[in-house]
Scaffold this motif. Structure first.
Motif, mmCIF file in Angstrom:
data_model
loop_
_atom_site.group_PDB
_atom_site.id
_atom_site.type_symbol
_atom_site.label_atom_id
_atom_site.label_comp_id
_atom_site.label_asym_id
_atom_site.label_seq_id
_atom_site.Cartn_x
_atom_site.Cartn_y
_atom_site.Cartn_z
ATOM 1 N N TYR C 99 79.137 11.160 24.142
ATOM 2 C CA TYR C 99 78.223 11.207 23.002
ATOM 3 C C TYR C 99 78.752 10.304 21.891
ATOM 4 C CZ TYR C 99 75.925 15.414 24.814
ATOM 5 O OH TYR C 99 75.215 16.313 25.572
ATOM 6 N N SER C 100 77.855 9.577 21.218
ATOM 7 C CA SER C 100 78.249 8.879 19.997
ATOM 8 C C SER C 100 78.145 9.862 18.854
ATOM 9 C CB SER C 100 77.291 7.728 19.679
ATOM 10 O OG SER C 100 77.263 6.828 20.699
ATOM 11 N N LEU C 101 79.158 9.881 17.993
ATOM 12 C CA LEU C 101 79.005 10.749 16.842
ATOM 13 C C LEU C 101 79.621 10.126 15.595
ATOM 14 C CD1 LEU C 101 82.071 11.658 16.922
ATOM 15 C CD2 LEU C 101 81.270 13.842 17.729
ATOM 16 N N TYR C 102 79.352 10.745 14.466
ATOM 17 C CA TYR C 102 79.902 10.308 13.188
ATOM 18 C C TYR C 102 80.626 11.469 12.545
ATOM 19 C CZ TYR C 102 76.717 6.409 13.648
ATOM 20 O OH TYR C 102 76.043 5.310 14.113
ATOM 21 N N ARG C 103 81.814 11.181 12.025
ATOM 22 C CA ARG C 103 82.597 12.204 11.346
ATOM 23 C C ARG C 103 82.425 11.959 9.858
ATOM 24 N NH1 ARG C 103 87.752 12.772 9.220
ATOM 25 N NH2 ARG C 103 88.841 14.660 9.833
ATOM 26 N N VAL C 104 81.926 12.981 9.145
ATOM 27 C CA VAL C 104 81.679 12.813 7.712
ATOM 28 C C VAL C 104 82.707 13.613 6.931
ATOM 29 C CG1 VAL C 104 79.951 13.011 5.905
ATOM 30 C CG2 VAL C 104 79.243 12.663 8.257
ATOM 31 N N SER C 105 83.445 12.934 6.062
ATOM 32 C CA SER C 105 84.446 13.682 5.294
ATOM 33 C C SER C 105 84.369 13.259 3.836
ATOM 34 C CB SER C 105 85.848 13.406 5.829
ATOM 35 O OG SER C 105 86.176 12.053 5.632
ATOM 36 N N ARG C 106 84.809 14.154 2.953
ATOM 37 C CA ARG C 106 84.802 13.882 1.525
ATOM 38 C C ARG C 106 86.132 14.346 0.965
ATOM 39 N NH1 ARG C 106 81.781 16.870 -2.801
ATOM 40 N NH2 ARG C 106 81.851 15.457 -4.572
ATOM 41 N N ASP C 107 86.784 13.458 0.216
ATOM 42 C CA ASP C 107 88.131 13.778 -0.279
ATOM 43 C C ASP C 107 89.029 14.207 0.861
ATOM 44 O OD1 ASP C 107 86.682 15.304 -3.185
ATOM 45 O OD2 ASP C 107 87.478 13.275 -2.916
ATOM 46 N N ASP C 108 88.926 13.518 1.979
ATOM 47 C CA ASP C 108 89.747 13.808 3.167
ATOM 48 C C ASP C 108 89.518 15.198 3.728
ATOM 49 O OD1 ASP C 108 92.504 11.861 1.900
ATOM 50 O OD2 ASP C 108 90.976 11.380 3.403
ATOM 51 N N ARG C 109 88.431 15.845 3.362
ATOM 52 C CA ARG C 109 88.123 17.157 3.923
ATOM 53 C C ARG C 109 86.883 16.996 4.790
ATOM 54 N NH1 ARG C 109 85.323 21.388 1.880
ATOM 55 N NH2 ARG C 109 84.848 20.022 0.134
ATOM 56 N N LEU C 110 86.931 17.536 6.019
ATOM 57 C CA LEU C 110 85.818 17.378 6.949
ATOM 58 C C LEU C 110 84.597 18.147 6.450
ATOM 59 C CD1 LEU C 110 84.864 16.366 9.685
ATOM 60 C CD2 LEU C 110 85.806 18.427 10.713
ATOM 61 N N VAL C 111 83.459 17.452 6.337
ATOM 62 C CA VAL C 111 82.234 18.087 5.837
ATOM 63 C C VAL C 111 81.279 18.410 6.981
ATOM 64 C CG1 VAL C 111 80.223 17.756 4.371
ATOM 65 C CG2 VAL C 111 82.426 16.902 3.640
ATOM 66 N N GLY C 112 81.262 17.537 8.001
ATOM 67 C CA GLY C 112 80.348 17.824 9.103
ATOM 68 C C GLY C 112 80.369 16.712 10.130
ATOM 69 N N TRP C 113 79.594 16.917 11.203
ATOM 70 C CA TRP C 113 79.462 15.936 12.268
ATOM 71 C C TRP C 113 77.992 15.582 12.449
ATOM 72 C CZ3 TRP C 113 84.049 14.427 14.362
ATOM 73 C CH2 TRP C 113 85.134 15.310 14.238
ATOM 74 N N VAL C 114 77.713 14.316 12.821
ATOM 75 C CA VAL C 114 76.361 13.932 13.216
ATOM 76 C C VAL C 114 76.450 13.369 14.619
ATOM 77 C CG1 VAL C 114 74.428 12.408 12.766
ATOM 78 C CG2 VAL C 114 75.618 13.475 10.868
ATOM 79 N N VAL C 115 75.759 14.025 15.560
ATOM 80 C CA VAL C 115 75.848 13.645 16.967
ATOM 81 C C VAL C 115 74.540 12.999 17.398
ATOM 82 C CG1 VAL C 115 76.275 14.472 19.301
ATOM 83 C CG2 VAL C 115 77.317 15.644 17.368
ATOM 84 N N LYS C 116 74.665 11.902 18.177
ATOM 85 C CA LYS C 116 73.457 11.250 18.704
ATOM 86 C C LYS C 116 73.189 11.825 20.093
ATOM 87 C CE LYS C 116 71.842 6.507 19.316
ATOM 88 N NZ LYS C 116 72.313 5.149 19.348
ATOM 89 N N ALA C 117 72.002 12.392 20.271
ATOM 90 C CA ALA C 117 71.693 13.044 21.539
ATOM 91 C C ALA C 117 70.371 12.531 22.078
ATOM 92 C CB ALA C 117 71.611 14.556 21.337
ATOM 93 N N ALA C 123 56.607 12.255 27.384
ATOM 94 C CA ALA C 123 56.132 10.954 27.872
ATOM 95 C C ALA C 123 57.214 9.889 27.879
ATOM 96 C CB ALA C 123 54.964 10.479 27.009
ATOM 97 N N GLY C 124 58.463 10.270 27.697
ATOM 98 C CA GLY C 124 59.496 9.243 27.698
ATOM 99 C C GLY C 124 60.755 9.830 27.098
ATOM 100 N N LYS C 125 61.734 8.962 26.851
ATOM 101 C CA LYS C 125 63.009 9.443 26.314
ATOM 102 C C LYS C 125 62.877 9.757 24.833
ATOM 103 C CE LYS C 125 67.394 8.811 27.028
ATOM 104 N NZ LYS C 125 68.729 8.434 27.117
ATOM 105 N N ILE C 126 63.518 10.834 24.420
ATOM 106 C CA ILE C 126 63.599 11.171 22.999
ATOM 107 C C ILE C 126 65.058 11.020 22.571
ATOM 108 C CG2 ILE C 126 63.310 12.955 21.264
ATOM 109 C CD1 ILE C 126 61.162 14.178 22.824
ATOM 110 N N GLU C 127 65.290 10.333 21.433
ATOM 111 C CA GLU C 127 66.655 10.214 20.920
ATOM 112 C C GLU C 127 66.731 10.852 19.549
ATOM 113 O OE1 GLU C 127 68.811 6.339 22.831
ATOM 114 O OE2 GLU C 127 68.583 6.492 20.670
ATOM 115 N N LEU C 128 67.756 11.675 19.343
ATOM 116 C CA LEU C 128 67.862 12.420 18.093
ATOM 117 C C LEU C 128 69.210 12.199 17.436
ATOM 118 C CD1 LEU C 128 67.203 15.977 19.477
ATOM 119 C CD2 LEU C 128 65.463 14.603 18.423
#
Lengths: 208, 234, 230
Positions: C99-117, C123-128
């Motif tokens: 999976y491709s993902l993004y690590r989001v942090s603020r002031d070196d503290r982990l805030v969340g992840w965004v995953v590409k799925a 009717a076809g492929k869905i990308e989220l």
């Protein structure tokens, strides 16, 4: 050698009398594929115009060096190179539109209009005439694409070039932006153009 | 087993659900020009399928081995001129379109020689249409579809291998043949009808094509349904 | 001695060789010139195109973690926000998923992840793009990157109102799709788009599957963060 059309004649012929889509039936694949909106249609027409102009100029510059059985190879090489350049330029500076148009930009390589103009005009006439021919044909192509795109977008989404035009109570005819709508719109417009052309030549005949 | 399912879905999708002519609008020129008689349509469809398969084979091979970023042969050759890291990042995809169109032209030449040798009467009846297959959008489109599933895929395990590419080539051609033969059958009947003057020729063909496209829209969702049904079966 | 024709000109035997070479010369020269032009285009434009591709997903990331209104403000006003692209490898029997993902942090503290799925839609492929909290216990946002669903029906999955149903839902138990306006049942239900149950189920299925794959694996053992280019 028969008299070849002059520069102005080449330019004017390309727009309506020898319109590449309605009269010569060339380049039908993009005509159906990218006309579900005015913006993709205009971008495609501009891309084809750019490739046509560049290819015509280059072929016209080297027309005296072309030998019969290698000329198709030369045409193909020239057109493929310019299509690659246009494709990359679009991806760099108009990325969302490049994604919308997708595989139809590289398909310009096999668009019969360009090879036909290289064969018929650019390989036989001077650079200025070839350029005029390219501009005329490109304008004709753009006109044809926009006529179909305007109808499909207006009826199918109530918009023109992304700007809402129809009142919000208009039920969008979704079929128009789907494949069947493309075929039907183009077929009906083709019949209209044939009818107008026949009526004009009838009048011209009666007037003699 | 999952691989066979993949191949099956690609084939059904290319032939019926996302039919090259009626959904993707490629191969329209022969669809309108050559569809007057069923026997000619079958011959044209067969030739296009043959050429498409060979062209897809050549383009998949060249893309995987030479053009892709990090492709084996180009990295190996570049390794002689620059450091190994830079050699691994050599990206020749800018040459894709040129290589593909010449691969297609060569495939058409091959098929032309083969048909001329073994089916001379068929060759004569084809006339000028055989070399014109080079400008058939459908073949370049098949090669481009294969390319987009090989280059620039997020997950390297999802990139298409040769079997999946050939499935697209063969069944894309089959779909084209189905569309053009149905159209030819309808046009043979239309020849006996009383069509208004402005509609004769391309216009009525396009309108019939639109109705055919509507009919084929009925296939939408078949692949996701099949996938769900077959994947959950033990 | 070369054979002569009746009008005195020499037979084109040598001339034929000459013209074949001349023709190949022209094609080779053109190929060189065009090759040079293409190389120039590649050198100048490839980085622009690559950053276009990256920005397409990158600029969606803040709003998927902090919500639409505050997302933009956070990034532009706050230089301590760091978004790092990376990949997550999930070993499975048969095919490993990446999976491709993004690590989001603020002031070196982990805030969340965004995953590409991605997955099969109607009717076809869905990308989220799926926004998750640091332990993948809660869904923070959803965005549809690509879909080919029926216009007017299935493609309503891109509408913000429908997507916002996912915000705040817990990741366990898996989400269920219900038809008709929420039957008052569990908190883990999603109302289907009217007339597009299959598309709604496809999206929910992709979300459930991704969370199932990713939960418990958001550790350095499975994640590889790409080095930031200066």
């Amino acid at each position: 050698m028969a008299n070849l059309p002059t520069t102005t004649e080449r330019f004017i012929q390309g727009i309506l009398p020898e319109n590449p889509v309605y009269r010569q039936l060339l380049g039908l694949c993009p005509t159906l594929a990218v006309t579900n909106g005015l913006q993709p249609a205009l971008t495609m027409a501009a891309a084809v115009g750019l490739v046509l102009l560049s290819a015509n100029i280059i072929v016209s510059l080297i027309r005296n060096l072309l030998k019969p059985h290698l000329r198709i190879v030369v045409f193909t090489l020239t057109i493929a190179t310019f299509v690659t350049i246009v494709d990359r330029l679009l991806a760099a500076y108009m990325y969302p539109m490049s994604k919308t148009l997708g595989p139809y930009i590289p398909l310009i390589i096999v668009n019969c209009i360009i090879i036909c103009r290289c064969e018929v005009c650019a390989s036989k006439q001077s650079v200025v005439t070839a350029a005029a021919d390219a501009v005329g044909q490109a304008l004709g192509f753009g006109l044809a694409l926009c006529s179909i795109a305007a109808i499909r977008e207006l009826l199918g989404a109530g918009m023109l070039a992304g700007i809402p035009v129809m009142p919000s109570a208009w039920p969008a005819w979704v079929i128009m932006v789907l494949p069947p709508g493309a075929f039907l719109t183009f077929g009906l417009l083709m019949a209209l153009v044939n009818w107008v052309g026949a009526a004009r030549s009838n009048n011209a005949g009666k007037g003699d | 087993m999952e691989y066979l399912l993949d191949i099956f879905l690609i084939s059904i999708s290319a032939a019926l659900i996302n039919n090259f002519v009626l959904y993707y609008f490629v191969g329209i020129c022969p669809f309108i020009g050559v569809s007057r008689r069923v026997d000619m349509a079958v011959g044209m469809g067969g030739a296009v399928t043959f050429v498409m398969t060979i062209a897809v084979f050549i383009s998949w091979t060249i893309t995987s081995l030479v053009l892709m970023p990090g492709a084996p042969i180009s990295s190996w050759i570049a390794g002689f001129f620059m450091s190994v890291d830079k050699a691994a990042a050599v990206d020749l995809t800018i040459l894709t379109y040129i290589v593909y169109i010449f691969a297609i032209a060569s495939s058409v030449q091959l098929v032309e020689m083969y048909v001329r040798k073994f089916y001379p009467s068929l060759y004569k009846s084809f006339g000028v249409f055989l070399p014109l297959i080079t400008t058939n959008c459908a073949i370049l489109f098949a090669c481009l579809t294969v390319m987009s599933n090989v280059v620039g895929v997020d997950n390297a395990a999802d990139a298409w291998d040769l079997g999946e590419a050939l499935a697209l080539g063969i069944f894309g051609g089959v779909g084209f043949t189905i569309a053009i033969v149905i159209m030819a059958g309808i046009r043979e009947e239309l020849d006996l009808c009383d069509i208004p003057e402005p509609f004769k020729g391309a216009a009525i063909t396009l309108i019939v094509g639109g109705i055919l496209a509507m009919a084929f829209m009925g296939f939408t969702g078949v692949d996701s349904g099949l996938k769900a049904a077959l994947a959950s079966a033990p | 001695m070369e054979p002569t024709l009746s009008n005195g000109s020499t037979a084109p035997v040598g001339g034929l060789k000459n013209s074949n070479l001349a023709q190949a010369w022209l094609v080779l020269l053109l190929a060189l010139c065009f090759g040079g032009a293409l190389a120039a285009v590649q050198v100048n434009l490839s980085s622009v195109i690559a950053s276009n591709k990256l920005n397409e997903t990158l600029k969606k990331v803040p709003e998927l973690v902090w919500g639409a209104q505050t997302g933009d403000m956070k990034v532009s006003a706050d230089p301590s926000v760091v978004i790092s692209p990376g990949t997550l490898t999930v070993p499975k029997t048969g095919k490993t998923s990446v999976y491709s993902l993004y690590r989001v942090s603020r002031d070196d503290r982990l805030v969340g992840w965004v995953v590409k799925a991605g997955g099969q839609g109607y009717a076809g492929k869905i990308e989220l793009l799926l926004g998750l909290d640091p332990d993948a216990q809660k869904i923070l946002g959803l965005f549809v990157l690509e879909q080919k669903e029926t216009p007017g029906l299935g493609n309503k999955i891109t509408v913000a109102d429908w997507r916002n149903q996912f915000i705040g839902k817990k990741s366990q138990p898996p989400l269920q799709v219900v038809k008709g306006k929420g039957g008052g049942a569990g908190v883990q239900t999603i109302d289907a788009v009217t007339g597009a149950t299959i598309s709604s189920r496809a999206v929910t299925g992709i979300v459930n599957r991704t969370i199932g794959d990713v939960q418990g694996k958001l550790t350095p053992e499975f994640i590889h963060i790409l080095e930031r280019q200066p």
